[in-house]
Design a protein around this motif. Structure first.
Motif, short mmCIF file in Angstrom:
data_model
loop_
_atom_site.label_atom_id
_atom_site.label_comp_id
_atom_site.label_asym_id
_atom_site.label_seq_id
_atom_site.Cartn_x
_atom_site.Cartn_y
_atom_site.Cartn_z
N CYS A 117 -41.42 -86.39 -8.96
CA CYS A 117 -42.77 -86.83 -9.20
C CYS A 117 -43.57 -85.88 -10.07
N ASP A 118 -44.22 -86.47 -11.09
CA ASP A 118 -44.97 -85.62 -12.04
C ASP A 118 -46.44 -86.36 -11.81
N ILE A 119 -47.24 -85.89 -10.84
CA ILE A 119 -48.52 -86.77 -10.52
C ILE A 119 -49.69 -85.53 -11.12
N GLU A 120 -50.31 -85.70 -11.97
CA GLU A 120 -51.44 -85.01 -12.54
C GLU A 120 -52.65 -85.01 -11.83
N GLU A 121 -53.50 -84.01 -11.30
CA GLU A 121 -54.68 -84.16 -10.81
C GLU A 121 -55.70 -84.61 -11.51
N GLU A 122 -55.68 -84.43 -13.02
CA GLU A 122 -56.45 -84.99 -13.79
C GLU A 122 -56.00 -86.08 -14.65
N GLY A 123 -56.84 -86.90 -15.29
CA GLY A 123 -56.57 -87.88 -16.33
C GLY A 123 -56.72 -89.30 -15.61
N HIS A 124 -56.29 -90.27 -16.56
CA HIS A 124 -56.69 -91.72 -16.25
C HIS A 124 -55.42 -92.26 -16.92
N HIS A 125 -55.38 -93.53 -16.72
CA HIS A 125 -54.42 -94.80 -17.25
C HIS A 125 -54.16 -94.44 -18.70
N GLU A 126 -52.91 -94.15 -19.16
CA GLU A 126 -52.62 -94.04 -20.58
C GLU A 126 -53.21 -92.99 -21.30
N ILE A 127 -53.69 -91.71 -20.67
CA ILE A 127 -54.51 -90.79 -21.20
C ILE A 127 -53.84 -90.11 -22.44
N GLU A 128 -52.49 -90.18 -22.34
CA GLU A 128 -51.61 -89.45 -23.41
C GLU A 128 -51.85 -90.23 -24.72
N ALA A 160 -55.02 -91.14 -25.65
CA ALA A 160 -56.39 -90.33 -26.16
C ALA A 160 -56.32 -89.10 -26.35
N GLN A 161 -55.50 -88.23 -25.62
CA GLN A 161 -55.74 -87.00 -25.71
C GLN A 161 -54.20 -86.45 -26.10
N PRO A 162 -54.12 -86.02 -27.54
CA PRO A 162 -52.85 -85.34 -28.03
C PRO A 162 -52.18 -84.28 -27.17
N SER A 163 -53.07 -83.44 -26.55
CA SER A 163 -52.47 -82.40 -25.68
C SER A 163 -51.85 -82.66 -24.43
N LYS A 164 -52.24 -84.05 -23.90
CA LYS A 164 -51.91 -84.74 -22.57
C LYS A 164 -50.30 -85.24 -23.06
N ALA A 165 -50.42 -85.78 -24.29
CA ALA A 165 -49.26 -86.22 -24.91
C ALA A 165 -47.97 -85.25 -24.93
N LYS A 166 -48.57 -84.03 -25.53
CA LYS A 166 -47.63 -82.91 -25.72
C LYS A 166 -46.88 -82.49 -24.47
N GLU A 167 -48.05 -82.52 -23.26
CA GLU A 167 -47.41 -81.93 -22.06
C GLU A 167 -46.61 -83.11 -21.53
N LEU A 168 -46.90 -84.31 -21.37
CA LEU A 168 -45.83 -85.37 -21.03
C LEU A 168 -44.45 -85.22 -21.76
N THR A 169 -44.66 -85.08 -23.07
CA THR A 169 -43.33 -84.81 -23.69
C THR A 169 -42.43 -83.62 -23.02
N GLY A 170 -42.93 -82.64 -22.86
CA GLY A 170 -42.42 -81.43 -22.25
C GLY A 170 -41.77 -81.81 -20.93
N VAL A 171 -42.45 -82.48 -20.26
CA VAL A 171 -42.38 -82.93 -18.75
C VAL A 171 -40.89 -84.02 -18.77
N ILE A 172 -40.94 -84.60 -19.70
CA ILE A 172 -39.76 -85.62 -19.83
C ILE A 172 -38.49 -84.90 -20.39
N LYS A 173 -38.78 -84.02 -21.48
CA LYS A 173 -37.76 -83.18 -21.85
C LYS A 173 -37.09 -82.44 -20.92
N ASP A 174 -37.67 -81.78 -20.04
CA ASP A 174 -37.23 -81.08 -18.83
C ASP A 174 -36.30 -82.03 -17.87
N PHE A 175 -36.88 -83.15 -17.68
CA PHE A 175 -36.50 -84.03 -16.66
C PHE A 175 -34.99 -84.42 -17.19
#
Length: 163
Positions: A132-143, A145-160
């Motif tokens: 599970c990767d449930i972030e405390e902050e954010g909204h539906h499809e935040i990545e 609207a916010q490139p930094s969130k997209a980068k974080e998500l990409t890192g989590v996916i690569k790690d997985f």
């Protein structure tokens, strides 16, 4: 992998693939990545009630989308909308037996997050390895609207994927 409705499609495609895995050889599927899966249900969740007027995806829009997507006469507890209805698909047991890993990713500011967490719990109970990767902050499809969130998500996916 999929995001929002794409995650729902990936989930059901995964169930179908797990059920027919022998017919897919030599292809080997090792798991799924479900980002903010668009699941529904009749019983309202805490996140749906708390975020009923969400500016990105309000509850009235969620309900309308399910009304348009489901077969005529079906409600949001139909198997296509609610993967936890009736204790979920029997194929979840096969996913577990195959050793599949599933990443469930979302944000607590998403009205759909409680449904994602419930499905993750059900999959775990049925023997599927869930991350599970449930972030405390954010909204539906935040990545989107916010490139930094997209980068974080990409890192989590690569790690997985690399584990």
């Amino acid at each position: 992998m999929g995001n929002s409705a794409g995650a729902t499609i990936a989930y059901y495609a995964g169930l179908r693939a797990a059920a027919e895995v022998e017919d897919l050889e030599p292809l080997q599927i090792r798991g799924l990545i479900l980002r903010q899966a668009f699941f529904g249900g009749i019983q309202r969740t805490g996140s749906e009630l708390r975020l009923a007027n969400d500016p990105v995806i309000p509850l009235c829009v969620i309900d309308l989308l399910w009304e348009l997507a489901l077969p005529i006469g079906a409600d949001r507890d139909h198997e296509y909308a609610n993967p936890t209805a009736g204790n979920g698909s029997k194929t979840l047991d096969k996913m577990g037996a195959l050793g599949w890993r599933v990443m469930v990713s979302g944000c607590k500011g998403d009205p759909l997050v409680d449904r994602e967490i419930a499905e993750a719990k059900l999959m775990t109970e049925r023997g599927v390895q869930v991350v599970c990767d449930i972030e405390e902050e954010g909204h539906h499809e935040i990545e989107y609207a916010q490139p930094s969130k997209a980068k974080e998500l990409t890192g989590v996916i690569k790690d997985f994927i690399s584990q």
